[in-house]
Design an enzyme around this catalytic site. Structure first.
Site, PDB file in Angstrom:
ATOM      1  N   GLU A 375      32.580   3.748  25.186  1.00  0.00           N
ATOM      2  CA  GLU A 375      32.335   2.817  24.076  1.00  0.00           C
ATOM      3  C   GLU A 375      31.001   3.150  23.435  1.00  0.00           C
ATOM      4  O   GLU A 375      29.999   3.366  24.118  1.00  0.00           O
ATOM      5  CB  GLU A 375      32.231   1.350  24.532  1.00  0.00           C
ATOM      6  CG  GLU A 375      33.527   0.715  24.911  1.00  0.00           C
ATOM      7  CD  GLU A 375      33.361  -0.741  25.345  1.00  0.00           C
ATOM      8  OE1 GLU A 375      32.404  -1.414  24.885  1.00  0.00           O
ATOM      9  OE2 GLU A 375      34.187  -1.197  26.146  1.00  0.00           O
TER      10      GLU A 375
HETATM   11  O1  IFM Z   1      33.259  -6.033  22.730  1.00  0.00           O
HETATM   12  C1  IFM Z   1      32.548  -5.543  23.814  1.00  0.00           C
HETATM   13  C2  IFM Z   1      33.479  -4.886  24.820  1.00  0.00           C
HETATM   14  O2  IFM Z   1      34.466  -5.744  25.250  1.00  0.00           O
HETATM   15  C3  IFM Z   1      32.697  -4.440  26.025  1.00  0.00           C
HETATM   16  N1  IFM Z   1      31.562  -3.640  25.642  1.00  0.00           N
HETATM   17  C4  IFM Z   1      30.712  -4.133  24.609  1.00  0.00           C
HETATM   18  C5  IFM Z   1      31.521  -4.528  23.400  1.00  0.00           C
HETATM   19  C6  IFM Z   1      30.601  -5.040  22.277  1.00  0.00           C
HETATM   20  O3  IFM Z   1      29.869  -6.128  22.711  1.00  0.00           O
END
Ligand code: IFM
Length: 469
Positions: A375
């Site tokens: 992410e």
């Molecule tokens: O939306 C979240 C995700 O579920 C987990 N990591 C961080 C993202 C942004 O806050």
């Protein structure tokens, strides 16, 4: 819905040709390598909706978001992006963008009943989704747990109850038996730091408990759950990759003083080493218990070996840095820097933090497995104007963070891919729908999807990369 999908693909192809390009990596970037996977990520509770359909049971997030005052504007995940009904169009959209990988999570309360038996209708949803992704040639990365614990398990203590770790292994067993062959990579947990600290330590997330001792015990049971699930996943689906996803934070010192340097060190112990040391060194960092005296979890014989079994990959989620100073005692306090670039979340944009953490991990952990950035992304207050969303800050954010990844690769870190957070705007936990992280905009009143300019530019780069001989 089919119309929706083809309208989106048409718009993507139409716009691709016309773009000038503030995104494409420079010619010498390692991101031009075709085997560097570029994809997007989502999570079940944040996009699916359909919370009481086809036998899905309540999760802790249904309970938490229904509690007044817990989520901004009283938002809940009841409808979210309605992905449970619109998944075909959403897969079509992913494919039209040329995204090579998709990271999704399974909703535990959708696929298993309270007696631990399979819920066929829920399972079929994921089978259809994963099969379609494979048909489209998209690499699938599945997170077994992204925070939506069944409420009936929370009623028995949730992650404070050691038994939940064993229930998780049963759940991972069922998933990997049912879905083997359609999953390229399994991640046991997403961000145990958030589940443990925000869920049990300060109460900002479900289930909303707030006690430092709870946080460390919940973390231990989460990591144990991971460790118990790993051999199960390996046995049921031998050819896929198995790992875990950790969110990491960069802490920098507000001054050169020894006290502030120590504060920055403790910040990173609390955010990073708390998770990575048990996984990669088989022990909790002792500095953690200097920061939080008296919070040592109950650890049984053999737990640390279970937790530290080898990983095929480590997923890293990175968003921002925190500037800290000593709190005058044995901890740290945040010191907000003035005049720095921030996102809609108020988080500082600090790409160097990603590079510095990755190269630092390589020095600290001799057994650091291959890494996926699972992410990275930012929230902005995006608006659709004349059918377009010009998310300039996100484009620049992504470009700079991908450059940081490239620098870390050139410094010797084995990084195999990068997933944008997120494919689409979604339910941002305690911040509800106001914070928009997607590269695709969602109009929540109509569920219309509008591809943002950032997604068009990523698509353009992927198309160019694919065309290279
Ligand atoms: O939306 C979240 C995700 O579920 C987990 N990591 C961080 C993202 C942004 O806050």
């Amino acid at each position: 819905m089919a119309n929706d999908a083809s309208a989106v693909s048409d718009a993507i192809s139409r716009n691709l040709g016309a773009l000038t390009d503030p995104f494409t990596p420079p010619a010498d970037s390692t991101l031009w390598r075709k085997n560097f996977l570029l994809g997007a990520a989502t999570a079940s509770y944040q996009i699916e909706g359909a919370v009481d359909e086809d036998g899905r049971l309540p999760s802790i997030w249904d309970t938490f978001s229904a509690t007044p005052g817990k989520v901004l504007a009283g938002d809940t995940g009841a409808v979210a992006c309605d992905h449970y009904h619109r998944w075909e169009a959403d897969v079509e959209m992913l494919a039209s963008l040329g995204l090579e990988g998709y990271r999704l999570s399974i909703a535990w309360p959708r696929v298993m009943d309270a007696a631990g038996l399979p819920n066929r209708k829920g399972l079929d949803f994921y089978k259809r989704l994963l099969n379609r992704l494979k048909e489209k040639g998209i690499t699938t990365s599945v997170t077994v747990y992204h925070w939506d614990l069944p409420q009936h398990l929370e009623d028995r203590g949730g992650w404070l109850n050691r038994d939940t770790a064993y229930r998780f292994a049963d759940y991972a067993d069922l998933m990997s038996r049912e879905l083997a062959g359609t999953v390229d990579a399994w991640a046991t947990l997403n961000e145990p730091w958030c589940s443990a600290y925000l869920g049990y330590g300060n109460g900002h997330h479900a289930p909303g408990l707030a006690d430092g001792r709870f946080a460390t015990q919940a973390m231990h049971h989460l990591l144990l759950a991971h460790g118990l699930a790993m051999p199960v996943l390996r046995a049921n689906d031998p050819t896929s990759q198995k790992g875990i996803v950790a969110n990491i934070g960069r802490g920098t010192a507000n001054s050169d003083s020894a006290a502030d340097q120590r504060a920055a060190h403790l910040f990173e112990v609390q955010h990073n080493a708390w998770i990575l040391d048990p996984l990669l060194k088989g022990a909790y960092p002792q500095d953690l218990f200097e920061l939080w005296p008296g919070t040592e979890p109950l650890v049984l014989d053999g737990d640390m070996q279970t937790i530290s079994a080898p990983l095929d990959f480590l997923g890293i989620n990175y968003y921002f840095r925190t500037n800290v100073a000593s709190d005058g005692a044995h901890g740290f306090r945040d010191v907000q820097l003035e005049g720095v670039e921030r996102t809609q979340m108020g988080w500082e944009v600090y790409p160097d933090g990603l590079r510095d953490l990755l190269t630092g991990f390589k020095r600290t952990y001799h057994n650091l497995p291959p890494i996926y950035i699972t992410e990275n992304g930012m929230a902005s207050d995006d608006k659709v104007i004349d059918g377009h969303v010009d998310d300039t800050q996100r484009i620049s954010f992504l470009k700079r963070h991908l450059a940081a990844v490239d620098q870390a690769i050139k410094a010797g870190v084995d990084i195999r891919g990068y997933f944008l957070w997120s494919l689409m705007d979604n339910f941002e936990w305690a911040f509800g729908y106001e914070r928009r992280f997607g590269v695709v905009h969602i109009d929540y009143s109509t569920q219309k999807r509008t591809v943002k300019r950032s997604a068009e530019l990523v698509a353009k780069f992927l198309k160019e990369r694919k065309a290279r001989v």
